[in-house]
Write a protein that holds these residues in place. Structure first.
Motif, PDB file in Angstrom:
ATOM      1  N   TYR A  51      75.084  40.651  27.519  1.00 27.19           N
ATOM      2  CA  TYR A  51      75.007  41.846  26.348  1.00 27.19           C
ATOM      3  C   TYR A  51      74.472  43.233  27.084  1.00 27.19           C
ATOM      4  O   TYR A  51      73.270  43.004  27.401  1.00 27.19           O
ATOM      5  N   PRO A  52      75.291  43.164  28.834  1.00 22.13           N
ATOM      6  CA  PRO A  52      74.841  44.466  29.427  1.00 22.13           C
ATOM      7  C   PRO A  52      73.956  45.858  28.667  1.00 22.13           C
ATOM      8  O   PRO A  52      73.468  46.507  28.822  1.00 22.13           O
ATOM      9  N   GLU A  53      74.958  46.209  27.491  1.00 22.58           N
ATOM     10  CA  GLU A  53      74.549  47.334  25.981  1.00 22.58           C
ATOM     11  C   GLU A  53      74.091  46.506  24.733  1.00 22.58           C
ATOM     12  O   GLU A  53      74.777  45.476  24.885  1.00 22.58           O
ATOM     13  N   ASP A  54      73.391  47.417  24.132  1.00 19.58           N
ATOM     14  CA  ASP A  54      73.060  45.957  22.488  1.00 19.58           C
ATOM     15  C   ASP A  54      73.637  47.416  21.556  1.00 19.58           C
ATOM     16  O   ASP A  54      74.624  48.095  22.056  1.00 19.58           O
ATOM     17  N   TYR A  55      73.485  46.864  20.360  1.00 20.23           N
ATOM     18  CA  TYR A  55      74.677  47.243  19.829  1.00 20.23           C
ATOM     19  C   TYR A  55      74.546  49.132  19.781  1.00 20.23           C
ATOM     20  O   TYR A  55      75.246  49.070  19.062  1.00 20.23           O
ATOM     21  N   LEU A  56      73.477  49.500  19.851  1.00 14.63           N
ATOM     22  CA  LEU A  56      73.726  50.994  20.138  1.00 14.63           C
ATOM     23  C   LEU A  56      74.192  51.069  20.961  1.00 14.63           C
ATOM     24  O   LEU A  56      74.438  52.747  21.266  1.00 14.63           O
ATOM     25  N   GLY A  57      74.724  50.519  22.272  1.00 12.03           N
ATOM     26  CA  GLY A  57      75.423  51.873  23.035  1.00 12.03           C
ATOM     27  C   GLY A  57      73.921  51.893  24.724  1.00 12.03           C
ATOM     28  O   GLY A  57      74.705  51.843  25.611  1.00 12.03           O
ATOM     29  N   GLN A  58      72.850  51.390  23.863  1.00 13.21           N
ATOM     30  CA  GLN A  58      71.923  51.643  25.366  1.00 13.21           C
ATOM     31  C   GLN A  58      71.799  50.451  26.636  1.00 13.21           C
ATOM     32  O   GLN A  58      72.107  49.187  25.748  1.00 13.21           O
ATOM     33  N   PRO A  59      72.189  50.779  27.592  1.00 12.25           N
ATOM     34  CA  PRO A  59      72.019  49.196  28.649  1.00 12.25           C
ATOM     35  C   PRO A  59      70.373  48.471  28.162  1.00 12.25           C
ATOM     36  O   PRO A  59      69.612  49.197  28.036  1.00 12.25           O
ATOM     37  N   TYR A  60      71.126  47.326  28.044  1.00  9.13           N
ATOM     38  CA  TYR A  60      70.048  46.095  28.427  1.00  9.13           C
ATOM     39  C   TYR A  60      68.897  46.430  29.306  1.00  9.13           C
ATOM     40  O   TYR A  60      67.308  46.193  27.946  1.00  9.13           O
ATOM     41  N   ARG A  61      68.696  46.752  30.311  1.00  5.60           N
ATOM     42  CA  ARG A  61      67.633  46.936  30.948  1.00  5.60           C
ATOM     43  C   ARG A  61      67.322  48.244  30.833  1.00  5.60           C
ATOM     44  O   ARG A  61      66.153  48.146  31.311  1.00  5.60           O
ATOM     45  N   ASP A  62      67.289  49.319  29.829  1.00  4.12           N
ATOM     46  CA  ASP A  62      66.662  50.905  29.510  1.00  4.12           C
ATOM     47  C   ASP A  62      65.336  49.835  28.906  1.00  4.12           C
ATOM     48  O   ASP A  62      64.472  50.351  28.382  1.00  4.12           O
ATOM     49  N   TYR A  63      65.066  48.409  27.866  1.00  2.00           N
ATOM     50  CA  TYR A  63      64.645  48.165  27.038  1.00  2.00           C
ATOM     51  C   TYR A  63      63.456  47.885  28.033  1.00  2.00           C
ATOM     52  O   TYR A  63      63.343  46.052  28.546  1.00  2.00           O
ATOM     53  N   GLU A  64      62.051  48.323  27.370  1.00  2.00           N
ATOM     54  CA  GLU A  64      60.959  47.435  28.337  1.00  2.00           C
ATOM     55  C   GLU A  64      60.737  46.101  27.884  1.00  2.00           C
ATOM     56  O   GLU A  64      60.087  45.241  28.921  1.00  2.00           O
ATOM     57  N   MET A  65      61.059  45.403  26.670  1.00  2.00           N
ATOM     58  CA  MET A  65      60.215  44.693  25.889  1.00  2.00           C
ATOM     59  C   MET A  65      61.685  43.125  26.271  1.00  2.00           C
ATOM     60  O   MET A  65      61.330  42.555  26.816  1.00  2.00           O
ATOM     61  N   LEU A  66      62.775  44.153  26.847  1.00  3.10           N
ATOM     62  CA  LEU A  66      63.397  43.387  27.517  1.00  3.10           C
ATOM     63  C   LEU A  66      63.479  42.919  28.969  1.00  3.10           C
ATOM     64  O   LEU A  66      63.983  42.258  29.375  1.00  3.10           O
ATOM     65  N   VAL A  67      62.500  43.215  29.516  1.00  2.00           N
ATOM     66  CA  VAL A  67      62.241  43.232  30.722  1.00  2.00           C
ATOM     67  C   VAL A  67      62.157  42.567  31.532  1.00  2.00           C
ATOM     68  O   VAL A  67      62.846  41.684  32.889  1.00  2.00           O
ATOM     69  N   ASP A  68      61.586  41.112  30.917  1.00  2.00           N
ATOM     70  CA  ASP A  68      60.822  39.805  31.053  1.00  2.00           C
ATOM     71  C   ASP A  68      62.258  38.494  30.790  1.00  2.00           C
ATOM     72  O   ASP A  68      62.041  37.828  31.024  1.00  2.00           O
ATOM     73  N   VAL A  69      63.303  39.304  30.368  1.00  3.21           N
ATOM     74  CA  VAL A  69      64.447  38.229  29.144  1.00  3.21           C
ATOM     75  C   VAL A  69      65.538  38.305  30.095  1.00  3.21           C
ATOM     76  O   VAL A  69      66.298  38.546  29.834  1.00  3.21           O
ATOM     77  N   GLU A  70      65.470  36.810  30.641  1.00  5.68           N
ATOM     78  CA  GLU A  70      66.698  36.902  31.337  1.00  5.68           C
ATOM     79  C   GLU A  70      67.943  35.944  30.471  1.00  5.68           C
ATOM     80  O   GLU A  70      69.127  36.279  30.866  1.00  5.68           O
TER      81      GLU A  70
END
Lengths: 271, 207, 204
Positions: A140-159
């Protein structure tokens, strides 16, 4: 004009029974079954801040049954301050999942991107489940809203699944099977499921073998869960109608058999 | 020639993914993710578009021939409207695309499913007969389940609920487990036959 | 007046009209449903998969290796013409081969070995009494498997065991029927709830 047939009377009877019991609007209390209790305990035991995948693996057709189940689970998860990552393995579940997650998040004052993120849909469920085991951001390079995955702080450590406490599969078909057979077997991720009643017996062997950690389902399961979290919903409202419909079907079965045996006996004595 | 190449490709991808299943090496896992995402997912997604195009061609053919023309036109309008709405207003939030999903697709789809409730009721009356001993067992299990999974707990003795739970968790589960094992063994052998080129029906008939 | 709810309600009633008999209103609603479903599916697949996995990385990030899966995917469109139909065999081979490759270990481990392991347990409990649940499950699995064993005629011992399996299957079908009734009724209740609480209230 076509004549009214016996099936029309049966259809009409069911309609009348469901409408009357819905209009009465009586909320019934039900006994909480151990399977629902186990699901509840599983979510309850997760520490606040743990990341959980909620996968909307259903179609729009089962929404009346899935909605109370999903709302009960999401309310419990948000009240426990779990970080939720929404996904969908079926296209129709995508929009439904997003709506349900945002609606429940608003009830609990949760913020998108901080408390939950909705990643959306990927086709070919086996490939999606397995590739998330290798890399969720690559899947999922982007979320449903079209924002990059890496932009979200809560997902930083979720690999990958190593960083996920559990997967909640909300399903109306066999997709939970794939979570069990590919996700749990290959990556040892804990799978729990909220499913439609029709699918419950399908998953019983996985539940008994421990491959599926917990499962509950159906309108009855939703009512039990609503009782456990202390919030009434459409599950509770529908239980009287559900019980009345069950009785109606049982009466039809018994009546059909009485007619059958009487006809058989009459034919037997005539010959 | 083309069939031979397709068989080799099938074997290569099958053997590769089978081998990668057992490897924890970072390079193997990276390769696994590449095959899953860049090949399997993308090709599958494009295949779905092929399916949509196939539906459009078939429907257009029916319209030209005049078979159920008004209904086919409505189908095409419904299909065409969704991408148009998505392109103009997007697909998120309160877009017209989402409106179509929530107020057209969901109500109709779930009502089609709700129709089954009526047919189940009708079938219960017409076809659910204790004609033989196994049929009587089926009937008893169904009634026990219906009794136990309603909320008639004040009326129905606790024994019925406990019995229903035991039946579901033991004899019913055992039969389902046997089916599962059977399907598992069947899928296993079919997969092996496909990879090894013994099962070739997927290649089609023509040379 | 909420036109959205009125439209949803009328479409719901149009589908329910099938209960009386097949009619043009139902057929029209059904055709619209098919079209909208496929249109929705097309848009979601395009925006949620092909855009973020293929076109954005290819065009914006110049991830050129993605040209290969794109070309393979496009070969699928060859199916629409007789002369190019054979081109689609290569992408189909990738899909079939990949599916078969990952299915072998999953079917063997998750569906077969783990299920057999869960079936075979101690027949006696710690107190030395027979554990009836384990005995019933073991008997059920063996007899049901015997029922599905078609390489020999169901006569003699095999016939008797297979007949036992029939009863276990009937219990499973009966239980599943009960849960299916529950499921279908829940869906109906959901639609009736919508009609009563949203649609009819609006009409008043």
């Amino acid at each position: 004009m076509k004549q009214i047939e016996s099936r029309h009377w049966i259809f009409g009877g069911l309609f009348v029974i469901v409408i009357i019991t819905m209009v009465l609007n009586i909320n019934l209390e039900v006994r909480v079954t151990p399977e629902t209790d186990r699901f509840y305990a599983c979510l309850d035991s997760l520490p606040a801040g743990a990341t959980v995948i909620v996968s909307f693996d259903h179609e729009a057709s089962s929404l009346p049954e899935i909605r109370p189940l999903a709302l009960a689970v999401l309310r419990h998860a948000f009240s426990r301050d779990l970080k939720l990552v929404g996904t969908a393995l079926l296209a129709e579940g995508t929009a439904v999942g997003y709506r349900l997650m945002t609606q429940t998040a608003d009830e609990y004052g949760k913020t998108y991107g901080e408390d939950y993120v909705y990643l959306g849909f990927k086709p070919q469920y086996i490939a999606a489940i397995l590739s998330m085991g290798e890399s969720i951001p690559d899947t999922y390079p982007e979320d449903y809203l079209g924002q990059p995955y890496r932009d979200y702080e809560m997902l930083v450590d979720v690999e990958n699944y190593d960083d996920i406490a559990a997967v909640i599969s909300i399903a109306d078909g066999s997709l939970t099977t794939h979570w069990i057979e590919y996700g749990a077997s290959r990556y040892n991720i804990r799978i729990v499921a909220a499913v439609t009643a029709a699918m419950m017996t399908t998953y019983d062997p996985y539940l008994a073998s421990g491959q599926l950690y917990a499962m509950f389902g159906g309108l009855r399961g939703a009512t039990e869960y609503e009782q456990l979290i202390g919030i009434g919903g459409s599950g509770k409202r529908g239980m009287l109608a559900q019980s009345a419909a069950h009785v109606y079907v049982m009466v039809l079965i018994i009546a059909g058999n009485i007619i059958y045996f009487r006809t058989r006996r009459r034919k037997g004595s005539a010959s | 020639m083309n069939r031979r190449i397709a068989q080799i490709v099938c074997f290569a991808f099958g053997a590769l993914l089978f081998a990668l299943y057992f490897s924890q090496h970072p390079a193997a896992r990276k390769l696994n993710a590449t095959v899953m995402i860049d090949y399997w997912q993308i090709i599958f997604a494009i295949t779905l578009l092929v399916g949509v195009l196939g539906f459009v061609r078939m429907t257009w053919g029916s319209i030209r021939k005049g078979d159920d023309r008004p209904y086919r036109i409505v189908s095409l309008i419904g299909l065409g409207s969704m991408p148009v709405l998505a392109i103009i207003w997007g697909i998120r939030g309160d877009s017209p695309f989402m409106w179509m999903f929530e107020y057209v697709l969901v109500p109709m789809q779930s009502t089609v499913f709700a129709l089954l409730a009526f047919f189940v009721a009708s079938a219960s009356f017409r076809g659910f007969r204790a004609r033989s001993a196994p049929a009587a067992v089926l009937l008893a299990a169904a009634i026990l389940t219906l009794l136990s999974r309603s909320s008639l707990e004040g009326i129905v003795p606790q024994f019925f609920t406990e019995a229903a739970d035991w039946v579901r968790g033991n004899p019913s589960m055992a039969a389902r487990r046997a089916i599962l094992i059977g399907i598992g063994l069947g899928s296993l052998t079919t997969s092996l036959r496909v990879i090894l080129g013994i099962e070739r029906t997927w290649l089609g008939g023509e040379k | 007046m909420d036109w959205s709810v009125i439209i949803a309600g009328l479409l719901t009633l149009a589908i329910f009209s099938f209960l009386y008999r097949d009619n043009p209103v139902y057929k029209m609603a059904e055709s619209l449903l098919i079209g909208v479903s496929i249109g929705y599916f097309l848009v979601i697949t395009w925006s949620n998969t092909l855009m973020d996995l293929l076109f954005v990385p290819l065009v914006q990030d110049a991830k050129w290796p993605l040209v290969l899966p794109l070309a393979l995917g496009l070969m699928m469109f060859g199916r629409f013409h007789k002369r190019t139909a054979s081109l689609s065999r290569i992408p189909i081979a990738i899909l079939i081969g990949s599916g078969a490759g990952v299915a072998i270990p999953a079917m063997l481990e998750a569906r077969t070995l783990r299920q057999i392991t869960a079936t075979v347990g101690p027949l006696l409990s710690e107190s030395g009494q027979p554990d009836w649940s384990v005995i019933v499950v073991l008997t059920g699995v063996i007899t049901t498997l015997a029922y599905f064993y078609f390489s020999r005629e169901h006569k003699g011992v095999l016939g008797g065991v297979a007949k036992g399996g029939t009863y276990f299957l009937m219990i499973f079908f009966g239980t599943t029927f009960g849960y299916t009734v529950m499921s279908r009724m829940s869906t109906l209740i959901g639609r009736v709830e919508f009609l009563l609480s949203d649609f009819v209230r609006l009409a008043q």
